[in-house]
Design a protein around this motif. Structure first.
Motif, PDB file in Angstrom:
ATOM      1  N   UNK A 195       4.458  68.810  92.745  1.00 27.73           N
ATOM      2  CA  UNK A 195       3.567  67.814  92.537  1.00 27.73           C
ATOM      3  C   UNK A 195       4.057  66.399  92.986  1.00 27.73           C
ATOM      4  N   UNK A 196       3.302  65.658  93.804  1.00 28.52           N
ATOM      5  CA  UNK A 196       3.410  64.334  94.070  1.00 28.52           C
ATOM      6  C   UNK A 196       2.563  63.448  93.598  1.00 28.52           C
ATOM      7  N   UNK A 197       2.945  62.561  92.532  1.00 29.99           N
ATOM      8  CA  UNK A 197       1.900  61.691  92.231  1.00 29.99           C
ATOM      9  C   UNK A 197       1.293  60.846  93.272  1.00 29.99           C
ATOM     10  N   UNK A 368      13.672  51.300  91.049  1.00 30.36           N
ATOM     11  CA  UNK A 368      12.288  51.626  91.384  1.00 30.36           C
ATOM     12  C   UNK A 368      11.881  52.919  90.709  1.00 30.36           C
ATOM     13  N   UNK A 369      11.463  52.907  89.483  1.00 28.20           N
ATOM     14  CA  UNK A 369      11.130  54.050  88.558  1.00 28.20           C
ATOM     15  C   UNK A 369       9.738  54.643  89.384  1.00 28.20           C
ATOM     16  N   UNK A 370       9.214  53.917  90.249  1.00 28.19           N
ATOM     17  CA  UNK A 370       7.722  54.208  90.741  1.00 28.19           C
ATOM     18  C   UNK A 370       7.932  55.413  91.960  1.00 28.19           C
ATOM     19  N   UNK A 371       9.196  55.570  92.308  1.00 29.23           N
ATOM     20  CA  UNK A 371       9.512  56.402  93.400  1.00 29.23           C
ATOM     21  C   UNK A 371       8.925  57.830  92.987  1.00 29.23           C
ATOM     22  N   UNK A 372       8.323  58.594  93.713  1.00 28.51           N
ATOM     23  CA  UNK A 372       7.761  59.939  93.263  1.00 28.51           C
ATOM     24  C   UNK A 372       8.577  61.005  93.674  1.00 28.51           C
ATOM     25  N   UNK A 373       9.340  61.000  94.834  1.00 26.36           N
ATOM     26  CA  UNK A 373      10.169  62.093  95.100  1.00 26.36           C
ATOM     27  C   UNK A 373      11.581  61.606  95.890  1.00 26.36           C
ATOM     28  N   UNK A 374      12.565  62.218  95.372  1.00 27.08           N
ATOM     29  CA  UNK A 374      13.729  62.023  96.287  1.00 27.08           C
ATOM     30  C   UNK A 374      14.358  62.996  96.667  1.00 27.08           C
ATOM     31  N   UNK A 375      14.712  63.139  98.136  1.00 28.01           N
ATOM     32  CA  UNK A 375      15.346  64.244  98.611  1.00 28.01           C
ATOM     33  C   UNK A 375      16.953  64.202  98.922  1.00 28.01           C
ATOM     34  N   UNK A 398      22.835  68.038  90.361  1.00 26.30           N
ATOM     35  CA  UNK A 398      23.734  69.199  91.047  1.00 26.30           C
ATOM     36  C   UNK A 398      23.091  69.825  92.134  1.00 26.30           C
ATOM     37  N   UNK A 399      22.078  70.628  91.684  1.00 27.43           N
ATOM     38  CA  UNK A 399      21.458  71.434  92.841  1.00 27.43           C
ATOM     39  C   UNK A 399      19.842  71.671  92.250  1.00 27.43           C
ATOM     40  N   UNK A 400      18.847  71.858  93.176  1.00 24.65           N
ATOM     41  CA  UNK A 400      17.417  72.288  92.780  1.00 24.65           C
ATOM     42  C   UNK A 400      16.690  70.973  92.408  1.00 24.65           C
ATOM     43  N   UNK A 401      15.891  71.576  91.718  1.00 22.81           N
ATOM     44  CA  UNK A 401      14.623  70.344  91.491  1.00 22.81           C
ATOM     45  C   UNK A 401      14.773  70.191  89.913  1.00 22.81           C
ATOM     46  N   UNK A 402      14.698  68.782  89.832  1.00 22.29           N
ATOM     47  CA  UNK A 402      15.009  68.036  88.610  1.00 22.29           C
ATOM     48  C   UNK A 402      13.515  67.089  88.468  1.00 22.29           C
ATOM     49  N   UNK A 403      13.061  66.973  87.198  1.00 19.02           N
ATOM     50  CA  UNK A 403      11.994  66.103  86.968  1.00 19.02           C
ATOM     51  C   UNK A 403      12.568  65.087  86.117  1.00 19.02           C
ATOM     52  N   UNK A 404      12.347  63.887  86.444  1.00 18.67           N
ATOM     53  CA  UNK A 404      12.359  62.608  85.798  1.00 18.67           C
ATOM     54  C   UNK A 404      11.717  61.830  85.371  1.00 18.67           C
ATOM     55  N   UNK A 405      11.161  61.607  84.156  1.00 19.01           N
ATOM     56  CA  UNK A 405      10.225  60.843  83.708  1.00 19.01           C
ATOM     57  C   UNK A 405       8.980  61.552  83.818  1.00 19.01           C
ATOM     58  N   UNK A 407       6.366  61.293  86.354  1.00 17.55           N
ATOM     59  CA  UNK A 407       5.648  61.453  87.804  1.00 17.55           C
ATOM     60  C   UNK A 407       6.915  61.601  88.726  1.00 17.55           C
ATOM     61  N   UNK A 408       8.147  61.758  88.630  1.00 11.14           N
ATOM     62  CA  UNK A 408       9.222  61.602  89.633  1.00 11.14           C
ATOM     63  C   UNK A 408       9.825  62.921  89.591  1.00 11.14           C
ATOM     64  N   UNK A 409      10.092  63.356  90.749  1.00  6.74           N
ATOM     65  CA  UNK A 409      11.207  64.706  91.094  1.00  6.74           C
ATOM     66  C   UNK A 409      12.223  64.320  91.898  1.00  6.74           C
ATOM     67  N   UNK A 410      13.498  65.070  91.599  1.00  7.41           N
ATOM     68  CA  UNK A 410      14.558  64.809  92.714  1.00  7.41           C
ATOM     69  C   UNK A 410      14.633  66.006  93.020  1.00  7.41           C
ATOM     70  N   UNK A 411      15.031  66.464  94.259  1.00 11.47           N
ATOM     71  CA  UNK A 411      15.209  67.770  94.843  1.00 11.47           C
ATOM     72  C   UNK A 411      16.754  67.318  95.413  1.00 11.47           C
ATOM     73  N   UNK A 412      17.844  68.423  95.008  1.00 13.97           N
ATOM     74  CA  UNK A 412      19.029  68.323  95.496  1.00 13.97           C
ATOM     75  C   UNK A 412      19.238  69.678  96.308  1.00 13.97           C
TER      76      UNK A 412
END
Length: 439
Positions: A195-197, A368-375, A398-405, A407-412
Motif C-alpha cells: 500500500x502506497x499512501x 525525509x520521513x514523508x517518503x512512502x516507499x524505498x526499493x 536485510x531482505x523482504x518488506x519492512x514497515x517503517x512508521x 505510511x512508509x515501506x522499505x523493500x530489499x
C-alpha cells in the motif's frame, strides 16, 4: 625487538594486508585526481585483489596445515593417495586466490570456465574456513569443559584431530554442490502487494518489477541476462527498476552481454540507479550512456513524474540517488544527494525512492520521513552461508518488506543473480513483482 623475518607467516600476511589497505586509502584520498581514469580504474581493482589475497593467505595457511601438514606426520603420508590429495588442495587454494584477478583479465560476453571454477573454489574456501574454525572451537570447548586437554593420549588425540578436517571437507563438498544447484536455477518471481499512501486511485494495481544485483562480469553473462529479460517481459510490468550492481566490469568490455536489456519495454519506463559495484568499475559515465541507448534512464540524484495512463492529473514522484560508496571513493560528480534527488517532490504526492543500499534507505528516511516507499538491494540476502549472518547484522534492513512508521515501506531485494561466487545457500535469487495499492 622481533624483526619482520621472525614473524609467523600469518602475521606477515596480516602486515601485507595492512600495507595494501593503507595504499588503497592513500590512493583514494591523494592520488585519485592525479591519475588518468583508466589507470585509476585498473590500479583500484589491483589493490582490491591484492588486499583480498593477503587476507585469504591467513586462512589458506590454516587450511593447508589442517588438511595436508597434519596428515604428513601420520601413516597417511605414505599412502598412494596422499600426493594427489596434496596437489588437489594446492590447486583448490590457487584457484580460490586467483578468482579476484579474473575481474582484471577474464571478463567477456559469456563467463570463462576458469572464472567459474575459480569463484566456485572461493565459495568452497569460505565454507571450509568456517567449518574448520567452528569444529575447532567445539573441540576446544569440549576439552575445556571435560578437563581432558592435558590427559588425552597421543594416538587418541591424533585420531580425534583428524576427524575435524575430514568432516569439514565433507560438509564443504555437500554444501558447495547444493549452493551451485540452487544458484543455477532461474530466479523465483516474488509478488508483493504494497500500500502506497497518497497513490492516486487511477494508479491502483500499478505493477513495478524490481531487479537488483545482477553483477554482469566474470560469472554472469549474456545468457543469464537474456533469461532475466524474458522473465520480466512475461510479467508485463508498467515500470521496471534496476537498483544497482548491474555490472562488475567496464561498459566497453562487456557491452555485448548487455544487449538483452534493449528488449525491456515497460510503458511507463525503465529506470536505473547506481550500486557500489558500478563505482568500483570507475566507468559510470560510459554505463549511463550505454543504458540510455537501451532506453533505460539513470536517475542520477534526480526524479521523474510517473503519470497515470488514465489521468494526466494523477502522478507520483519516482526518485533515485547515487550509491553512498561514491562518496567513499570520492567519485567526481557523484554521491548520495537526497535533497537534489527529491527536488520538486512534494509530500502532497506519493514518493517512491530507489536507493541501492539499505543503509542509504535508513538515512533517507531520517531526512525525509514523508517518503512512502524505498526499493533497495545490495544484501543478496547474504547470498551464501556463512555470510548471511554478517549481511544481516551490517544492514538496517536485510531482505523482504519492512514497515517503517505509519505510511512508509522499505523493500530489499535478495538480488536477481549473484556476485562472483555462483552459489546460493540460505537465499534465493529473485525478480520482484511489486503491486502498488492506493489507500
Amino acid at each position: 625487538m622481533i624483526s619482520f623475518k621472525q614473524l609467523p607467516l600469518e602475521a606477515k600476511a596480516a602486515v601485507a594486508a595492512g600495507v595494501v589497505f593503507f595504499s588503497m586509502m592513500l590512493s583514494r584520498s591523494y592520488l585519485a585526481e592525479q591519475l588518468e581514469l583508466r589507470t585509476r580504474r585498473w590500479f583500484l581493482r589491483l589493490q582490491m585483489a591484492l588486499f583480498a589475497n593477503a587476507l585469504m593467505l591467513i586462512g589458506s595457511l590454516h587450511v593447508w596445515r589442517s588438511t595436508v601438514t597434519m596428515f604428513s606426520r601420520s601413516s597417511a603420508a605414505s599412502s598412494f593417495c596422499f600426493m594427489p590429495w596434496k596437489i588437489a588442495v594446492f590447486m583448490f587454494l590457487a584457484l580460490a586466490h586467483s578468482s579476484f584477478f579474473t575481474l582484471l583479465f577474464l571478463v567477456a560476453e559469456e563467463p570463462y570456465f576458469f572464472s567459474l571454477a575459480a569463484y566456485t573454489c572461493l565459495g568452497a574456501y569460505i565454507i571450509l574456513i568456517f567449518f574448520l574454525f567452528a569444529l575447532g572451537s567445539v573441540e576446544q570447548a569440549y576439552k575445556f569443559l571435560a578437563g581432558r586437554g592435558a590427559k588425552a593420549g597421543g594416538s587418541n588425540k591424533n585420531s580425534r584431530t583428524a576427524v575435524k578436517p575430514v568432516l569439514a571437507v565433507m560438509l564443504t563438498v555437500v554444501l558447495t554442490v547444493i549452493g551451485l544447484l540452487n544458484a543455477s536455477q532461474p530466479p523465483t518471481v516474488n509478488s508483493v502487494e504494497i500500500p502506497v499512501h497518497k497513490l492516486p486511485s487511477t494508479m491502483n494495481n500499478l505493477k513495478v518489477v524490481l531487479l537488483s544485483d545482477i553483477h554482469l562480469g566474470p560469472t554472469v553473462g549474456k545468457t543469464k541476462l537474456a533469461m532475466i529479460v524474458r522473465m520480466v517481459k512475461a510479467l508485463k510490468p508498467d515500470i521496471t527498476v534496476i537498483v544497482g550492481d548491474l555490472t562488475d566490469s567496464e561498459a566497453e568490455i562487456i557491452r555485448p552481454a548487455v544487449e538483452p536489456l534493449g528488449e525491456l519495454t515497460s510503458p511507463l519506463g525503465t529506470y536505473f540507479v547506481t550500486g557500489n559495484h558500478e563505482y568500483y568499475t570507475s566507468d559510470v559515465g560510459n554505463w549511463f550512456e550505454l543504458l540510455k541507448s537501451f532506453n533505460i534512464r539513470p536517475l542520477h540524484n534526480e526524479n521523474v513524474k510517473i503519470v497515470s495512463p488514465k489521468s494526466t492529473d494523477d502522478w507520483f514522484c519516482l526518485a533515485g540517488v547515487d550509491d553512498i560508496e561514491a562518496d567513499v571513493l570520492r567519485y567526481s560528480g557523484h554521491g548520495m544527494d537526497l535533497k537534489k534527488a527529491l527536488r520538486g517532490c512534494s509530500s502532497e504526492r506519493a514518493i517512491v525512492l530507489l536507493a541501492h543500499q539499505p543503509i542509504a534507505a535508513k538515512w533517507a528516511l531520517q531526512e525525509r520521513p514523508d517518503i512512502n516507499l524505498i526499493l533497495s538491494g545490495h544484501t543478496h540476502g547474504g547470498q551464501m552461508f556463512p555470510l548471511n549472518a554478517g549481511a544481516y547484522f551490517l544492514n538496517p534492513f536485510f531482505v523482504g518488506l519492512y514497515k517503517v512508521g505509519q505510511n512508509t515501506f522499505v523493500y530489499v531485494s535478495p538480488g536477481t543473480m549473484y556476485f562472483g561466487i555462483p552459489m546460493r545457500l540460505g537465499s534465493r535469487a529473485e525478480i520482484t513483482e511489486i503491486i502498488l495499492r492506493s489507500p
